[in-house]
Design a protein around this motif. Structure first.
Motif, PDB file in Angstrom:
ATOM      1  N   TYR A 123      12.543   4.505  -3.896  1.00  0.00           N
ATOM      2  CA  TYR A 123      12.053   5.367  -4.980  1.00  0.00           C
ATOM      3  C   TYR A 123      13.124   6.370  -5.335  1.00  0.00           C
ATOM      4  O   TYR A 123      13.938   6.758  -4.499  1.00  0.00           O
TER       5      TYR A 123
ATOM      6  N   GLY B 162       3.076   7.352   5.463  1.00  0.00           N
ATOM      7  CA  GLY B 162       4.411   7.363   4.866  1.00  0.00           C
ATOM      8  C   GLY B 162       5.299   6.240   5.353  1.00  0.00           C
ATOM      9  O   GLY B 162       6.481   6.181   5.020  1.00  0.00           O
ATOM     10  N   SER B 163       4.755   5.307   6.129  1.00  0.00           N
ATOM     11  CA  SER B 163       5.585   4.239   6.685  1.00  0.00           C
ATOM     12  C   SER B 163       5.852   3.117   5.672  1.00  0.00           C
ATOM     13  O   SER B 163       6.675   2.247   5.924  1.00  0.00           O
ATOM     14  N   GLY B 164       5.130   3.110   4.556  1.00  0.00           N
ATOM     15  CA  GLY B 164       5.404   2.101   3.542  1.00  0.00           C
ATOM     16  C   GLY B 164       4.313   1.059   3.385  1.00  0.00           C
ATOM     17  O   GLY B 164       4.503   0.053   2.694  1.00  0.00           O
ATOM     18  N   LYS B 165       3.152   1.284   3.996  1.00  0.00           N
ATOM     19  CA  LYS B 165       2.058   0.302   3.963  1.00  0.00           C
ATOM     20  C   LYS B 165       1.603   0.023   2.524  1.00  0.00           C
ATOM     21  O   LYS B 165       1.557  -1.134   2.093  1.00  0.00           O
ATOM     22  N   SER B 166       1.290   1.118   1.812  1.00  0.00           N
ATOM     23  CA  SER B 166       0.787   0.929   0.443  1.00  0.00           C
ATOM     24  C   SER B 166       1.856   0.308  -0.432  1.00  0.00           C
ATOM     25  O   SER B 166       1.572  -0.577  -1.257  1.00  0.00           O
ATOM     26  N   THR B 167       3.094   0.762  -0.250  1.00  0.00           N
ATOM     27  CA  THR B 167       4.186   0.213  -1.055  1.00  0.00           C
ATOM     28  C   THR B 167       4.304  -1.291  -0.856  1.00  0.00           C
ATOM     29  O   THR B 167       4.433  -2.056  -1.820  1.00  0.00           O
TER      30      THR B 167
HETATM   31  N1  LIG Z   1       5.932   6.844  -6.484  1.00  0.00           N
HETATM   32  C1  LIG Z   1       6.679   7.286  -5.457  1.00  0.00           C
HETATM   33  N2  LIG Z   1       7.770   8.040  -5.708  1.00  0.00           N
HETATM   34  C2  LIG Z   1       8.557   8.477  -4.711  1.00  0.00           C
HETATM   35  N3  LIG Z   1       8.330   8.230  -3.420  1.00  0.00           N
HETATM   36  C3  LIG Z   1       7.251   7.474  -3.090  1.00  0.00           C
HETATM   37  C4  LIG Z   1       6.362   6.978  -4.098  1.00  0.00           C
HETATM   38  N4  LIG Z   1       5.391   6.262  -3.495  1.00  0.00           N
HETATM   39  C5  LIG Z   1       5.663   6.333  -2.171  1.00  0.00           C
HETATM   40  N5  LIG Z   1       6.748   7.063  -1.935  1.00  0.00           N
HETATM   41  C6  LIG Z   1       7.377   7.302  -0.662  1.00  0.00           C
HETATM   42  O1  LIG Z   1       7.563   6.062  -0.025  1.00  0.00           O
HETATM   43  C7  LIG Z   1       7.218   6.151   1.329  1.00  0.00           C
HETATM   44  C8  LIG Z   1       6.127   5.153   1.667  1.00  0.00           C
HETATM   45  O2  LIG Z   1       4.934   5.507   0.999  1.00  0.00           O
HETATM   46  P1  LIG Z   1       3.568   4.708   1.166  1.00  0.00           P
HETATM   47  O3  LIG Z   1       3.869   3.272   0.989  1.00  0.00           O
HETATM   48  O4  LIG Z   1       2.595   5.315   0.244  1.00  0.00           O
HETATM   49  O5  LIG Z   1       3.187   5.013   2.661  1.00  0.00           O
HETATM   50  P2  LIG Z   1       1.802   4.772   3.414  1.00  0.00           P
HETATM   51  O6  LIG Z   1       0.886   4.052   2.513  1.00  0.00           O
HETATM   52  O7  LIG Z   1       2.217   4.009   4.599  1.00  0.00           O
HETATM   53  O8  LIG Z   1       1.310   6.101   3.807  1.00  0.00           O
HETATM   54  C9  LIG Z   1       6.804   7.608   1.608  1.00  0.00           C
HETATM   55  O9  LIG Z   1       7.903   8.285   2.091  1.00  0.00           O
HETATM   56  C10 LIG Z   1       6.458   8.106   0.230  1.00  0.00           C
HETATM   57  O10 LIG Z   1       6.722   9.477   0.142  1.00  0.00           O
END
Ligand SMILES: Nc1ncnc2c1ncn2[C@@H]1O[C@H](COP(=O)(O)OP(=O)(O)O)[C@@H](O)[C@H]1O
Ligand SMILES: [Mg+2]
Lengths: 847, 251
Positions: free
Chosen positions: B24, B54-59
């Motif tokens: 990101y 913040g580990s990247g699960k949702s991403t």
């Molecule tokens: N739209 C975005 N813009 C910038 N950083 C993002 C965005 N979405 C997620 N992040 C960052 O990417 C990392 C992984 O996020 P995310 O996948 O939401 O984690 P989880 O779902 O495991 O809590 C985190 O550090 C978060 O801050």
């Protein structure tokens, strides 16, 4: 607290701009109109001050009242008066002057008829102080064969010094040589009128048939006082003559000319009013939605100790800022509008000397004042709603936007609707000065009533309108329908602008069509003649020489001239202005007015025929004496000799006197039309056609053509209505844009969700677009319904005044609905694009 | 060689991720959400993804589901390469081949439960198999709620309607991001039960993100993420083993 207000304004520039536009338009039209009239007035004040500056006094016959925009009807001043006045010691120069009808014929053989202004003939004066005209080319007229024409006419029609020109005069047509071209002070012409200038002796002969002067202009000796001069001159004048000072005359003339702009001014002010009214709804809607969206923020403010009053004030302050900025931009826009309108005047041949636009302080105050009143009134309800948000909303995020008692609103709606419709009807029936205020005020009440009641029907009507869309357009259509039904109050307020505009259009077109049908029907049944001679353009009069020529034509019978003026030949009854026409006693051979009491043939020099409506209103019957007050002759007693029931609209009106009585009491023995029939078996049209070739100022029409032409006059009214429609729809569209944009913002999450489960961008756009179409068509349907109810009330109320038919122009009404649907599509373009471009993930995550 | 590999994938994997990187931001302030992830999701399995916040699960889930684009690497759903798809193609993929259950706000408020369930197929102008629709609806126990709008339903009922929507089109994969995160333990137990049922009785493939070890233990397999890397892969998990792994990850 106010910091949040300004931050809110700054962070939503587009929304702010859209909400402001309606205010800008409204204030702009208002300002533009006032600037225009002030400028025109100032211009003519200056002009007439300048041109009459050298005349100390004008001697003229007294008039009972001003009955004509270009100078009242007056008796002539006897030529001997000039000598009487010259004999006064304090008088240095006195000179008779003449004005009358003189219509020039262009090179193409067509009469030059200025639009909405007279064709004037004047006497030339060699006393520079007495003469408003200044020779531009050539020289002054010296001979009975010579004429000087105004620069405007010369330039527009390619006339130059040395050419010959035919001029139509009362009763004759004569040829003259153009010896000069003159300007009127600084202007090329006099507010659009054409002017032909003759040498004084010729002018008396051709303009007043040698019977005298229109007025005598007087200049006092050097160093003498104006008051003494006036006293001295008055002392030698007979009773029926009066003196007026230059200043008085300049003001009279200037205000008469600017009054000519009256209808125009009214039209523009109506537009301005509609804009501001609609602006109120847009503002109401925007603030309601913004307050609902901000409820969490407001809740937080309340939780940390902001009082209800502070919350309310912060919303109101936002409205005030909006009003002030909108009004400021509106005033600037108004100056541009005035500029544009002056350019339009120039285009249609009304020359104004170059002047700076006049922006009076009053204009600015009114603009800002109205903008503030409208905006603050519209924001009060949302502000109070904001104040009611509880601190708990900070946690839950939803504001209690529910209304405590819709019953109050419905009661208000019902009451306002009834009173409003009553006022409209009463205003239309009564006529007179307060009629416009009554109709206008009534209409405003009706629209407020509709707005109050509209949420009641918004859901079901939107459902009915949305069903076919849902069936044909699948899910986007279905969702559009659901969204349109979601918040009936919002749908109602969004559509309110269209309701107002379309109701006005419907009302005006039904009214005009009904009037047209009633009038043309009556004319067709009343007129028995085969042919009618009319002026070159609608409502232009012509002299009796035409009548004589037609009478002389062998194959013709029943020749009846109809005397009158296009704007109405005015007289007064106890101070109330009425209009009259003149017909000969055998006129019923041509125009059968359906006399129900007395007889048409009894029309004598002091006899009058009266329409049943007026007769009933005054309780008159045959034999009654009516004191008719004319500008020229004062009060003359007429006897009612007949009462007629046919309603032929303006063509005849409510009062008919004999031709000779008309000629005795008005200065211009001119005709609106001449009716005649062909003798059996003769080709009357061919014969009379040849006869009339000598009169380029008239046309020969068959009865059918005449009826069509009378009808088409009313169609012109509709032209104005379409301008109104366009404007109203533009503003209403802005309202839809704002609401939709806010709605898209509000539904960000929902749109994101639908995108996530597979809704395409095109489908998102379709969903927003169809919602806009449903809301717009809802507005159109409600507008048409309101307009129909209003026009039904009006037509019913005016039945006795001749409005006998109710005609609904279905084509136009259908067209309006289509136009509204298209407006919906246009309004949806930007919000739909925005919705389609929403990022799926961000939207799903949006709180 | 490559051909055999691809065929191999087609025959066994519902979805796969190869060397996926997602960063990101731009320039200096880049945040690597996924560093280098390779993962195969087997057909007919219930896979949970766990990891600290913040580990990247949702991403990872979003990239697999075509909701977000990858910075580099490859994502396949069946034999289709998601990373090469246009926005419109990804929309169609989500509509026709994927199912979603979010943590909350899963339903369109203006639509009834039934309309919400049928939304993707109606967007595609398709009719779902009526027999299967009835089976899903009755299994989830929402048959008597079909005419209701979301506002008239409890959170658990809403999640069950969302699951019905996700399942009824027989998608290649159902993605669920913390589907029980907003529910009380009873409702969340029921929801998890239905997910397990869908996998075992209907042969559905499900990928679920969760941070609840108890929820994850209902899956066939748990993939652990930390700082954008896969740091663990556990089959037939139990709550205790999951907790241990989480602890070792410093969660
Ligand atoms: N739209 C975005 N813009 C910038 N950083 C993002 C965005 N979405 C997620 N992040 C960052 O990417 C990392 C992984 O996020 P995310 O996948 O939401 O984690 P989880 O779902 O495991 O809590 C985190 O550090 C978060 O801050
Ligand atoms: Mg997450």
């Amino acid at each position: 607290m106010f910091k949040t207000t300004f931050r809110n304004l700054a962070s939503h520039k587009v929304r702010f701009f859209l909400t402001c536009i309606a205010i800008v338009l409204g204030v702009g039209l208002l300002t533009g109109t006032h600037v225009l009239t002030d400028t025109v007035r100032a211009t003519f004040d200056d002009l007439f001050d300048e041109v009459s500056g050298g005349v100390d006094l004008t001697v003229r016959a007294e008039t009972a009242f001003e009955n004509n925009a270009y100078g009242s009807d007056r008796e002539l001043v006897d030529a001997s008066i000039v000598d009487t006045v010259r004999a006064v010691d304090s008088v240095e120069v006195a000179e008779g002057s003449v004005e009358g009808y003189a219509e020039m014929v262009g090179r193409d053989g067509v009469a030059i008829q200025p639009p909405g202004a007279p064709a004037l003939g004047w006497s030339w004066s060699d006393v520079p102080e007495f003469n408003a005209f200044r020779i531009r080319d050539g020289r002054p007229p010296r001979d009975s064969d010579e004429v000087v024409v105004d620069a405007g006419t010369a330039d527009n029609h390619g006339l130059g010094v040395g050419e010959r020109i035919d001029i139509l005069l009362t009763g004759t047509r004569q040829s003259f040589e153009i010896v000069g071209v003159a300007r009127f002070g600084e202007a090329d012409n006099l507010a659009g009128a054409t002017v032909a200038l003759f040498d004084p002796a010729t002018a008396v002969g051709i303009l007043t048939a040698g019977a005298g002067y229109s007025s005598v202009q007087v200049k006092g000796v050097e160093g003498g006082g104006l008051a003494e001069l006036q006293d001295d001159v008055d002392a030698v004048l007979p009773d029926n003559l009066e003196t007026v000072t230059a200043a008085q005359l300049a003001e009279e003339t200037a205000s008469a000319v600017t009054d000519g702009f009256g209808i125009f001014e009214t039209g523009l002010l109506v537009f301005a009013g509609v804009s501001l009214f609609v602006a109120g709804f847009i503002i109401f809607n925007t603030f309601s939605m913004v307050v609902a969206q901000r409820s969490r923020e407001i809740g937080v403010l309340r939780a940390i100790g902001a009082g209800r009053r502070q919350i309310m004030v912060s919303v109101i302050v936002e409205a005030v800022v909006m009003a002030v900025l909108g009004a400021g931009l509106g005033v600037l826009f108004g100056l541009a509008v005035a500029h544009a309108l002056l350019a339009v005047f120039d285009l249609i041949g009304i020359s104004l000397p170059s002047t700076d636009l006049r922006l009076e302080p009053g204009t600015v105050y009114v603009g800002f004042g109205l903008a503030l009143v409208v905006t603050v009134l519209a924001a009060v309800v949302p502000a109070r709603r904001a104040a009611k948000v509880s601190p708990i909303a900070a946690m839950t995020g939803d504001a209690a936007t529910g209304e405590r008692s819709p019953a109050t609103r419905y009661a208000f709606g019902a009451g306002a609707g009834a009173v409003g419709a009553g006022l409209v009807a009463a205003g239309l029936v009564a006529g007179g000065d307060w009629a416009l205020s009554a109709v206008g005020g009534g209409a405003v009440l009706v629209f407020l009533a509709v707005a109050a009641l509209s949420p009641l029907v918004a859901r079901p009507v939107a459902g009915v309108l949305g069903r076919p869309i849902a069936l044909l357009r699948g899910v986007p259509g279905h969702l559009a329908k659901e969204n349109a039904q979601r918040d009936p109050r919002r749908t109602a307020a969004t559509a309110a602008g269209l309701v107002v505009g379309i109701a006005l259009v419907t009302f005006a077109s039904v009214f005009a069509q009904s009037l047209k049908a009633s009038t043309t029907g009556a004319i067709r049944s009343a007129v028995r003649s085969d042919f009618v001679v009319v002026g070159q353009s609608v409502g232009v009069t012509f002299g009796d020489d035409v009548t004589d020529r037609i009478r002389d034509t062998a194959a013709v019978e029943g020749v009846v001239p109809l005397r009158g003026r296009p704007e109405g030949a005015l007289w007064r009854l106890d101070g109330v202005e009425k209009s009259v026409v003149g017909l000969p006693a055998d006129g019923d051979a041509a125009i059968d007015l359906d006399v129900v009491e007395g007889s048409f043939g009894a029309l004598t020099d002091t006899g009058v025929l009266v329409h049943t409506g007026e007769a009933e209103a005054h309780g008159w019957s045959v034999g009654e004496t009516i004191p008719m007050e004319f500008a020229k002759t004062g009060i003359v007693d007429f006897t009612v000799v007949g009462i007629y029931s046919e309603d032929v609209g303006d063509m005849v009106g409510d009062y008919v006197v004999s031709t000779s009585a008309y000629d005795a009491n008005f200065s211009d023995p001119r005709n609106l039309g001449i009716f005649f029939s062909s003798r059996a078996g003769s080709g009357a049209r061919g014969d009379t056609g040849a006869t009339l070739a000598a009169f380029p100022n008239v046309r020969l029409l068959t009865l059918d053509e005449f009826v069509d032409e009378m009808g088409s006059r009313l169609d012109q009214m509709l032209g104005l209505v379409f301008v109104l429609l366009t404007l109203a729809i533009v503003i209403a569209t802005l309202g839809i844009v704002t609401t939709l944009a806010l709605a898209v913002f509000e539904r960000t999450r929902e749109i994101g969700l639908m995108r996530a489960v597979g809704m395409g961008r095109r489908q998102v756009r379709a969903m927003v677009r169809w919602e806009a179409v449903i809301v717009a068509v809802y507005g159109a349907v409600l507008g048409v319904a309101t307009g129909l109810v209003l026009s039904w009330a009006a037509v019913t109320a005016m039945e006795s005044s001749g409005l006998t038919r109710l005609v609904v122009p279905f084509g136009l009404v259908g067209g309006v609905v289509v136009v509204a649907a298209v407006a919906g599509v246009v309004a949806a373009v930007l919000p739909a694009r925005r919705a389609a471009r929403l990022d799926v993930l961000e939207s799903v995550a949006a709180v | 060689m490559t051909a055999t590999l691809a065929e191999d994938r087609v025959s066994t994997d519902a979805a796969s991720v190869t060397r996926l990187v997602k960063t990101y931001g731009r320039g200096d302030s880049t945040v690597p959400a996924l560093a280098d992830v390779t993962l195969r999701i087997e057909r007919g399995r219930f896979t949970a993804i766990m990891g600290p916040s913040g580990s990247g699960k949702s991403t990872l889930l979003h990239c697999m589901a075509g909701l977000d684009s990858a910075t580099s690497g490859e994502v396949r759903i069946g034999d289709e390469d998601v990373t090469r798809m246009s926005e419109a193609e990804r929309t169609r993929l989500r509509r026709d081949r994927l199912g979603f259950v979010f943590q909350a706000y899963n339903l369109v408020p203006t639509l009834t439960a039934e309309e919400n369930i049928l939304l993707p197929s109606r967007l595609a102008r398709r009719r779902p198999d009526p027999g299967f629709y009835r089976e899903v609806v009755s299994t989830l126990g929402i048959a008597d709620r079909l005419g209701h709008r979301p506002a008239q339903m409890s959170g658990g009922q809403q999640q069950r309607v969302a699951m019905a929507r996700a399942l009824v089109g027989r998608p290649a994969v159902v993605f669920a991001d913390e589907p029980t995160g907003a529910l009380d333990s009873r409702s969340s137990g029921a929801v998890l039960g239905f997910l397990v049922h869908a996998v075992h009785e209907m042969g559905q493939t499900i990928v679920m993100v969760t941070h609840d070890p108890l929820a994850a233990s209902r899956a066939d397999r748990v993939v652990f993420l930390a700082d954008g890397y896969i740091v663990g892969d556990m089959f037939d998990p139990t709550p205790d083993r999951i907790l241990d792994t989480m602890k070792s990850l410093g969660g």
